[in-house]
Design a protein around this motif. Structure first.
Motif, PDB file in Angstrom:
ATOM      1  N   VAL A  24       1.117  -0.927  -0.334  1.00 62.64           N
ATOM      2  CA  VAL A  24      -0.199   0.021   0.585  1.00 62.64           C
ATOM      3  C   VAL A  24       0.531   0.845  -0.044  1.00 62.64           C
ATOM      4  O   VAL A  24       0.101   1.897  -0.573  1.00 62.64           O
ATOM      5  N   GLY A  25       1.828   1.186   1.045  1.00 58.11           N
ATOM      6  CA  GLY A  25       3.229   2.839   0.777  1.00 58.11           C
ATOM      7  C   GLY A  25       3.753   2.530  -0.540  1.00 58.11           C
ATOM      8  O   GLY A  25       3.222   3.647  -1.372  1.00 58.11           O
ATOM      9  N   GLY A  26       3.980   1.416  -1.449  1.00 60.23           N
ATOM     10  CA  GLY A  26       4.502   1.610  -2.219  1.00 60.23           C
ATOM     11  C   GLY A  26       3.492   1.901  -2.991  1.00 60.23           C
ATOM     12  O   GLY A  26       3.619   2.456  -4.786  1.00 60.23           O
ATOM     13  N   TYR A  27       2.061   2.213  -3.104  1.00 57.85           N
ATOM     14  CA  TYR A  27       1.402   2.148  -3.997  1.00 57.85           C
ATOM     15  C   TYR A  27       1.241   3.610  -4.328  1.00 57.85           C
ATOM     16  O   TYR A  27       1.165   4.016  -5.002  1.00 57.85           O
ATOM     17  N   SER A  28       1.046   4.082  -3.185  1.00 55.56           N
ATOM     18  CA  SER A  28       0.837   5.537  -2.175  1.00 55.56           C
ATOM     19  C   SER A  28       1.816   6.296  -3.108  1.00 55.56           C
ATOM     20  O   SER A  28       1.497   7.038  -4.026  1.00 55.56           O
ATOM     21  N   THR A  29       3.467   5.816  -3.016  1.00 51.54           N
ATOM     22  CA  THR A  29       4.184   6.459  -3.891  1.00 51.54           C
ATOM     23  C   THR A  29       4.066   6.578  -5.007  1.00 51.54           C
ATOM     24  O   THR A  29       4.694   7.945  -5.352  1.00 51.54           O
ATOM     25  N   ALA A  30       3.811   5.810  -6.122  1.00 47.89           N
ATOM     26  CA  ALA A  30       3.966   5.567  -7.573  1.00 47.89           C
ATOM     27  C   ALA A  30       2.866   6.442  -7.592  1.00 47.89           C
ATOM     28  O   ALA A  30       3.109   7.140  -8.581  1.00 47.89           O
ATOM     29  N   THR A  31       1.620   6.405  -6.973  1.00 50.70           N
ATOM     30  CA  THR A  31       0.304   7.438  -7.286  1.00 50.70           C
ATOM     31  C   THR A  31       0.648   8.329  -7.432  1.00 50.70           C
ATOM     32  O   THR A  31       0.475   9.438  -7.995  1.00 50.70           O
ATOM     33  N   LEU A  32       1.640   9.345  -6.709  1.00 53.53           N
ATOM     34  CA  LEU A  32       2.007  10.269  -6.458  1.00 53.53           C
ATOM     35  C   LEU A  32       2.354  11.111  -7.329  1.00 53.53           C
ATOM     36  O   LEU A  32       2.689  11.965  -7.732  1.00 53.53           O
ATOM     37  N   ALA A  33       3.928  10.212  -7.626  1.00 55.60           N
ATOM     38  CA  ALA A  33       5.034  10.228  -8.521  1.00 55.60           C
ATOM     39  C   ALA A  33       4.302  10.985  -9.900  1.00 55.60           C
ATOM     40  O   ALA A  33       4.631  11.842 -10.265  1.00 55.60           O
ATOM     41  N   PHE A  34       3.242   9.768  -9.865  1.00 57.17           N
ATOM     42  CA  PHE A  34       2.008  10.055 -11.127  1.00 57.17           C
ATOM     43  C   PHE A  34       1.518  11.124 -11.606  1.00 57.17           C
ATOM     44  O   PHE A  34       1.914  12.265 -12.890  1.00 57.17           O
ATOM     45  N   SER A  35       1.418  11.131 -10.136  1.00 58.22           N
ATOM     46  CA  SER A  35       0.281  12.712 -10.351  1.00 58.22           C
ATOM     47  C   SER A  35       1.652  13.601 -10.465  1.00 58.22           C
ATOM     48  O   SER A  35       0.778  14.933 -11.215  1.00 58.22           O
ATOM     49  N   GLU A  36       1.971  13.757  -9.497  1.00 55.34           N
ATOM     50  CA  GLU A  36       3.148  15.235  -9.942  1.00 55.34           C
ATOM     51  C   GLU A  36       3.919  15.286 -11.263  1.00 55.34           C
ATOM     52  O   GLU A  36       4.028  16.306 -11.933  1.00 55.34           O
ATOM     53  N   ALA A  37       4.265  13.510 -11.780  1.00 56.82           N
ATOM     54  CA  ALA A  37       4.507  13.941 -13.719  1.00 56.82           C
ATOM     55  C   ALA A  37       3.453  14.368 -14.754  1.00 56.82           C
ATOM     56  O   ALA A  37       4.225  15.142 -15.376  1.00 56.82           O
ATOM     57  N   VAL A  38       2.160  13.795 -14.721  1.00 54.46           N
ATOM     58  CA  VAL A  38       1.262  14.801 -15.277  1.00 54.46           C
ATOM     59  C   VAL A  38       1.023  16.239 -14.793  1.00 54.46           C
ATOM     60  O   VAL A  38       0.965  17.224 -15.627  1.00 54.46           O
ATOM     61  N   GLN A  39       1.223  16.366 -14.319  1.00 53.09           N
ATOM     62  CA  GLN A  39       0.639  17.712 -13.511  1.00 53.09           C
ATOM     63  C   GLN A  39       1.831  19.165 -14.215  1.00 53.09           C
ATOM     64  O   GLN A  39       1.811  19.790 -14.573  1.00 53.09           O
ATOM     65  N   GLU A  40       3.110  17.964 -13.898  1.00 55.58           N
ATOM     66  CA  GLU A  40       4.325  19.040 -14.762  1.00 55.58           C
ATOM     67  C   GLU A  40       4.267  18.562 -16.322  1.00 55.58           C
ATOM     68  O   GLU A  40       4.291  19.714 -17.192  1.00 55.58           O
ATOM     69  N   LEU A  41       3.505  18.079 -16.963  1.00 58.19           N
ATOM     70  CA  LEU A  41       3.098  17.412 -18.234  1.00 58.19           C
ATOM     71  C   LEU A  41       2.465  19.285 -18.737  1.00 58.19           C
ATOM     72  O   LEU A  41       2.643  19.810 -19.285  1.00 58.19           O
ATOM     73  N   ARG A  42       1.330  18.769 -17.591  1.00 58.84           N
ATOM     74  CA  ARG A  42       0.746  20.104 -18.035  1.00 58.84           C
ATOM     75  C   ARG A  42       0.594  21.247 -17.789  1.00 58.84           C
ATOM     76  O   ARG A  42       0.439  22.123 -18.937  1.00 58.84           O
TER      77      ARG A  42
END
Length: 83
Positions: A24-42
């Motif tokens: 669960v911790g790994g999933y949380s970290t991975a989804t946060l990283a994905f969200s931040e990457a998409v925000q930067e791309l946007r």
């Protein structure tokens, strides 16, 4: 974060599944990283050179794949372990 597993009927106490907690911790970290990457791309759409945009798009795609892998690992653990 500690996740509680069903009650141990002999000792009448909740059991902790450490592997599920880790996943669960790994999933949380991975989804946060994905969200931040998409925000930067946007933020860079239409304002950055094509090479920079492609680089950010690649980072976003890689982060999405890692988040999907983390989710799958968690789901497989839950199905196999029953927690």
């Amino acid at each position: 974060m500690v996740l509680i597993y069903p009650v141990d009927r002999i000792n009448r106490r909740a059991m902790v599944c450490e592997e599920k907690t880790r996943l669960v911790g790994g999933y949380s970290t991975a989804t946060l990283a994905f969200s931040e990457a998409v925000q930067e791309l946007r933020r860079k759409i239409g304002t950055s050179p094509k090479e920079e945009y492609k680089r950010l798009e690649r980072i976003s795609t890689e982060a999405r794949v890692k988040a999907e892998q983390a989710r799958l690992a968690l789901e497989q653990h839950i199905a196999a372990h029953g927690c």
